[in-house]
Design a protein around this motif. Structure first.
Motif, short mmCIF file in Angstrom:
data_model
loop_
_atom_site.label_atom_id
_atom_site.label_comp_id
_atom_site.label_asym_id
_atom_site.label_seq_id
_atom_site.Cartn_x
_atom_site.Cartn_y
_atom_site.Cartn_z
N UNK A 1 -20.88 32.45 58.07
CA UNK A 1 -20.45 31.14 57.56
C UNK A 1 -19.17 30.62 58.24
N UNK A 2 -18.64 31.43 59.17
CA UNK A 2 -17.36 31.08 59.78
C UNK A 2 -17.42 29.72 60.49
N UNK A 3 -18.50 29.47 61.26
CA UNK A 3 -18.58 28.21 62.01
C UNK A 3 -18.56 27.00 61.08
N UNK A 4 -19.23 27.14 59.95
CA UNK A 4 -19.28 26.04 58.98
C UNK A 4 -17.91 25.75 58.38
N UNK A 5 -17.06 26.76 58.32
CA UNK A 5 -15.73 26.58 57.73
C UNK A 5 -14.75 26.06 58.78
N UNK A 6 -14.96 26.47 60.05
CA UNK A 6 -14.04 26.07 61.12
C UNK A 6 -13.87 24.56 61.22
N UNK A 7 -14.93 23.83 60.87
CA UNK A 7 -14.90 22.37 61.00
C UNK A 7 -13.86 21.71 60.10
N UNK A 8 -13.34 22.45 59.13
CA UNK A 8 -12.49 21.81 58.12
C UNK A 8 -11.02 22.19 58.23
N UNK A 9 -10.64 22.74 59.38
CA UNK A 9 -9.22 22.76 59.72
C UNK A 9 -8.41 23.98 59.36
N UNK A 10 -9.02 25.08 58.90
CA UNK A 10 -8.21 26.28 58.61
C UNK A 10 -7.70 26.88 59.92
N UNK A 11 -6.46 27.36 59.91
CA UNK A 11 -5.93 27.96 61.15
C UNK A 11 -6.34 29.43 61.24
N UNK A 12 -6.67 30.02 60.10
CA UNK A 12 -7.12 31.42 60.10
C UNK A 12 -8.23 31.55 59.05
N UNK A 13 -9.29 32.29 59.40
CA UNK A 13 -10.36 32.50 58.43
C UNK A 13 -10.54 34.01 58.23
N UNK A 14 -10.35 34.46 57.01
CA UNK A 14 -10.57 35.86 56.69
C UNK A 14 -12.03 36.03 56.26
N UNK A 15 -12.64 37.12 56.69
CA UNK A 15 -13.97 37.44 56.18
C UNK A 15 -13.91 38.81 55.51
N UNK A 16 -14.58 38.92 54.39
CA UNK A 16 -14.73 40.21 53.73
C UNK A 16 -16.23 40.39 53.53
N UNK A 17 -16.79 41.36 54.25
CA UNK A 17 -18.25 41.45 54.29
C UNK A 17 -18.69 42.83 53.81
N UNK A 18 -19.57 42.85 52.85
CA UNK A 18 -20.08 44.13 52.36
C UNK A 18 -21.35 43.86 51.55
#
Ligand code: FAD
Length: 322
Positions: free
Chosen positions: A49-66
């Motif tokens: 889902x990172x690409x979908x979130x990148x469009x909205x301007x966050x400078x850093x995106x944390x992912x927690x995947x499990x």
């Protein structure tokens, strides 16, 4: 410079639009206050889902995947959120207000010794904290609230802010997390989805809501047809959910869902205070009612006084032409 962190909720394999609305607002606040805006996705497939979130301007995106997150249980989510807060150290951690956040925010606030302002309709950064507007008493009163401190949790009602695209080359940081099913005291066995193709009312851009004026199958078919041409969700007043005509999950109001779509069409609904409490924040309200004195017209932007059985067929035909 402080961090404003936004939680990105995933539902049915999609990013919840309401989370992106909150992220859009946080981006604006961050820019005007000289802060950084970051986002976190917690899901079994978070990185997809990172690409979908990148469009909205966050400078850093944390992912927690499990894989544990497909369980939708609060124990792993709380543990993950706590770990995210310890890593990102946000000043403000903002969520879209959902059934889930109602449950988790109090636990997270206690766990992190943070202040919490749930279910607000807007918030701004204030002096040493945040200020927020929160509809209370069936939305008859808007409470001006304030939270102080260096850790503040806030959840925001859907539809409160517009989506603003603002693509950035966000840094992606994966937070290590693992938890075993055996660590859970309760596990989810099965999800039984609501009937058919219903659109999530909290995410719907348009809602057609039926009230007691919709008396029979002919009326329900008109409601379905109007919803279909508008790609809208179907909602109902308590009169019709109690009568078993519509599923209780579709009830809008004080004891149902609180929604704020771009367009809300109330058909054969009188506009009792308990119903209005759930839809008053909709951007544009259209009411169709044969009683010119129906209270729904007091909150409507556009009103049609008439018999819904006569009004809806040409109304639907006109919309089809657009
Ligand atoms: P009515 O009030 O009976 O209104 C029907 C309307 O349809 C009328 O205005 C009539 O003029 C119009 N009409 C009839 N025929 C036609 C026609 N052919 N064409 C056009 N118009 C027509 N209600 C909710 O909706 N949600 C809630 O969450 C909720 N929570 C409640 C909590 C509490 C504690 C209590 C006490 C009540 C709650 N209620 C709730 C119930 C609420 O008070 C109203 O009774 C309910 O909203 C009425 O539903 P209605 O508008 O569909 O029906």
């Amino acid at each position: 410079m402080s961090t404003i962190l936004t939680h990105i909720a995933i539902s049915d394999g999609k990013i919840k639009r309401s989370s992106l609305e909150v992220l859009s607002h946080c981006k604006k606040l961050a820019e005007s206050g000289g802060h950084s805006v970051e986002a976190v996705i917690i899901d079994e497939k978070a990185s997809s889902f990172v690409d979908g979130v990148k469009k909205y301007g966050a400078s850093k995106i944390y992912t927690v995947e499990d894989p544990i997150f497909k369980n939708h249980m609060n124990t792993p989510l709380l543990k993950a959120l706590a770990k995210v807060m310890e890593t990102a150290n946000p000043y403000v951690f903002a969520f879209a207000s959902t059934e889930g956040t109602k449950d988790i925010l109090g636990a997270l606030a206690a766990n992190q010794d943070a202040a919490v302002l749930p279910d607000v309709s807007s918030f701004e950064l204030g002096d040493g904290g945040i200020t927020a507007k929160r509809p209370v008493m069936a939305a008859k009163i808007i409470a001006n609230t304030e939270a102080k401190g260096d850790k503040i949790l806030v959840s925001v009602r859907s539809g409160s802010y517009d989506l603003v695209e603002n693509e950035t080359n966000a840094e992606v940081v994966n937070i290590d997390f693992s938890m075993d099913d055996n660590d859970l005291k309760a596990t989810l066995k099965e999800i039984i989805s609501a009937s058919g193709d219903t659109i999530d009312l909290n995410e719907a851009e348009a809602i057609v809501a039926a009230g007691r004026g919709v008396k029979d199958e002919e009326g329900q078919n008109l409601i379905s047809e109007l919803a279909s041409v508008l790609n809208a969700g179907i909602g109902a007043s308590r009169a019709l959910t109690e009568a078993g005509v519509y599923d209780p999950s579709l009830q809008i109001g004080q004891t149902g869902k609180v929604v704020s779509p771009q367009l809300y069409i109330a058909v054969g609904i009188s506009g009792a205070i308990q119903h209005v409490a759930g839809m008053a924040n909709s951007k544009v309200i259209v009411a169709i009612n044969k009683d010119p004195d129906a209270p729904i017209f007091e909150v409507a932007d556009y009103g049609i006084v008439g018999d819904l059985y006569k009004v809806l067929p040409p109304f639907i035909e006109e919309i089809k032409k657009i």
